[in-house]
Design an enzyme around this catalytic site. Structure first.
Site, PDB file in Angstrom:
ATOM      1  N   SER A   1       0.831  -1.196   0.000  1.00 22.42           N
ATOM      2  CA  SER A   1       0.000   0.000   0.000  1.00 22.42           C
ATOM      3  C   SER A   1       0.872   1.255   0.000  1.00 22.42           C
ATOM      4  CB  SER A   1      -0.916   0.023   1.225  1.00 22.42           C
ATOM      5  OG  SER A   1      -0.154   0.235   2.405  1.00 22.42           O
TER       6      SER A   1
ATOM      7  N   ASP B   1      -1.366  -1.239  -3.772  1.00 21.00           N
ATOM      8  CA  ASP B   1      -2.703  -1.095  -3.202  1.00 21.00           C
ATOM      9  C   ASP B   1      -2.948   0.342  -2.747  1.00 21.00           C
ATOM     10  OD1 ASP B   1      -5.204  -1.984  -2.139  1.00 21.00           O
ATOM     11  OD2 ASP B   1      -4.302  -2.137  -0.146  1.00 21.00           O
TER      12      ASP B   1
ATOM     13  N   ASP C   1      -6.362   4.882  -6.534  1.00 25.22           N
ATOM     14  CA  ASP C   1      -7.555   5.226  -5.768  1.00 25.22           C
ATOM     15  C   ASP C   1      -7.838   6.717  -5.896  1.00 25.22           C
ATOM     16  OD1 ASP C   1      -9.581   5.615  -3.970  1.00 25.22           O
ATOM     17  OD2 ASP C   1      -8.488   4.865  -2.220  1.00 25.22           O
TER      18      ASP C   1
ATOM     19  N   GLU D   1     -11.234   2.484  -7.972  1.00 28.23           N
ATOM     20  CA  GLU D   1     -12.282   2.442  -6.949  1.00 28.23           C
ATOM     21  C   GLU D   1     -13.358   3.468  -7.270  1.00 28.23           C
ATOM     22  OE1 GLU D   1     -12.405   3.719  -2.337  1.00 28.23           O
ATOM     23  OE2 GLU D   1     -11.244   1.928  -2.754  1.00 28.23           O
TER      24      GLU D   1
ATOM     25  N   HIS E   1     -12.754  -0.488   6.017  1.00 31.44           N
ATOM     26  CA  HIS E   1     -11.347  -0.771   6.272  1.00 31.44           C
ATOM     27  C   HIS E   1     -11.042  -0.851   7.772  1.00 31.44           C
ATOM     28  CE1 HIS E   1     -10.674   0.941   2.104  1.00 31.44           C
ATOM     29  NE2 HIS E   1     -10.020  -0.202   2.063  1.00 31.44           N
TER      30      HIS E   1
ATOM     31  N   HIS F   1     -12.784  -4.609  -0.883  1.00 34.32           N
ATOM     32  CA  HIS F   1     -11.869  -4.044   0.103  1.00 34.32           C
ATOM     33  C   HIS F   1     -12.526  -4.132   1.482  1.00 34.32           C
ATOM     34  CE1 HIS F   1      -8.866  -1.637  -2.459  1.00 34.32           C
ATOM     35  NE2 HIS F   1      -9.503  -2.464  -3.260  1.00 34.32           N
TER      36      HIS F   1
ATOM     37  N   ASN G   1      -9.475  -8.579  -0.750  1.00 34.04           N
ATOM     38  CA  ASN G   1      -8.358  -7.947  -0.050  1.00 34.04           C
ATOM     39  C   ASN G   1      -8.475  -8.164   1.454  1.00 34.04           C
ATOM     40  OD1 ASN G   1      -7.873  -6.904  -2.611  1.00 34.04           O
ATOM     41  ND2 ASN G   1      -7.570  -4.816  -1.885  1.00 34.04           N
ATOM     42  N   VAL G   2      -7.390  -8.616   2.068  1.00 34.08           N
ATOM     43  CA  VAL G   2      -7.374  -8.817   3.519  1.00 34.08           C
ATOM     44  C   VAL G   2      -6.059  -8.276   4.066  1.00 34.08           C
ATOM     45  CG1 VAL G   2      -7.591 -10.445   5.429  1.00 34.08           C
ATOM     46  CG2 VAL G   2      -8.726 -10.940   3.247  1.00 34.08           C
TER      47      VAL G   2
ATOM     48  N   THR H   1      -5.972  -6.232   7.863  1.00 36.06           N
ATOM     49  CA  THR H   1      -6.071  -6.107   9.320  1.00 36.06           C
ATOM     50  C   THR H   1      -6.268  -7.463   9.995  1.00 36.06           C
ATOM     51  OG1 THR H   1      -6.994  -3.884   9.096  1.00 36.06           O
ATOM     52  CG2 THR H   1      -7.350  -5.008  11.193  1.00 36.06           C
TER      53      THR H   1
END
Length: 279
Positions: free
Chosen positions: A50, A83, A105, A135, A177, A205, A227-228, A230
């Site tokens: 990211s 990302d 994004d 996005e 998120h 997301h 998307n994973v 956390t």
């Protein structure tokens, strides 16, 4: 095997009607866990860096070069993805460094500006064979970017894809998120509507806040890239914490970082298998 193009993994998942896991790199130890988990499952993985991760490491290039090198050594297909880049220049840098895909994004812009900049980024990437995700809509948790109750409009999404030429679209369907509890309620009807309206794969997301059952339901409704971040970070952190609790005198950081790395691997393998078996 080894370093592969994101397009190939996405095309395979779309054809099979399955989900493709895309997991975030935080540092070298998480990168190693993600690849080891994919190897344990015998399944491909997309590893993501990211904009925040690049900032943490003082720039994109150091962590990017390490990630690309690790992907080349893997025994399963590994794609490298940028990302949530809001910085246009960072997206171009990732393309030039050899990433298989980028996510620009522009959701923080007004619609017309989002289209303008995303189309420009997509043109640069496509000229160099790089897959582009964008996005549309707001995904909550990061300055209001997929707030609960805010959903991507299918008609607007179709217009956006046509105007920008992107290859995949992250959409707002109820996830958020950075959730530490898996309690998000996805709008499966909206996912199906978006799937019907678009010719490109959908990206979920904020999947850390979504239960296994709801992720599987989302894949069946039309989601492809999952998307994973956390959720997986929690496994790593608990592994470190447990090791330090058991060994309070340790000073060698390799000991507790290694424990965190080992704790993460099984969950990576489990999620990839879950997504791949969703149909």
């Amino acid at each position: 095997m080894a370093l592969t193009n994101t397009r190939d993994l996405m095309d395979l998942a779309v054809k099979a009607g399955t989900g493709q896991g895309a997991f975030n790199v935080v540092h070298l130890e998480t990168l190693e866990s993600l690849i080891a988990g994919a190897e344990a499952a015998g399944l491909p993985v997309i590893v993501q860096i990211s904009e925040n991760c690049a900032k943490f490491h003082g720039g994109l290039e150091p962590i990017a070069l390490a990630t690309l090198a690790a992907a080349r050594k893997a025994s399963v297909p590994v794609a490298v993805h940028l990302d949530h880049a809001e910085d246009e220049a960072l997206a171009y840098q990732a393309v030039d460094l050899g990433f298989g895909s980028i996510m620009y994004d522009g959701a923080h812009f007004e619609y017309e500006k989002n289209v303008e900049v995303t189309a420009r980024v997509a043109a640069y990437a496509h000229a160099r064979g790089v897959y582009v995700e964008a996005e549309l809509g707001k995904v909550g948790g990061k300055d209001g970017a997929h707030a609960p109750g805010v959903l991507t409009d299918p008609s607007e999404a179709a217009t956006f894809v046509a105007a920008t030429g992107v290859d995949a679209l992250a959409v707002a369907v109820g996830s958020s998120h950075a959730m530490t509890e898996r309690s998000a309620a996805l709008n499966l009807t909206r996912i199906a509507e978006l799937k019907a309206a678009l010719t490109v794969p959908l990206v979920l997301h904020g999947s850390s806040g979504v239960s296994d059952a709801n992720i599987v339901a989302a894949i069946l409704a039309g989601m492809t890239k999952i998307n994973v971040s956390t959720h997986l970070n929690g496994f790593f952190t608990r592994g470190v914490r447990d090791y330090l609790d058991a060994h309070p005198a340790v000073v060698d950081s390799r000991k507790y970082l290694g424990a965190g790395r080992d704790a993460l691997i099984p969950e990576v393998a489990r999620l990839l298998a879950l997504f791949a078996a969703a149909n």
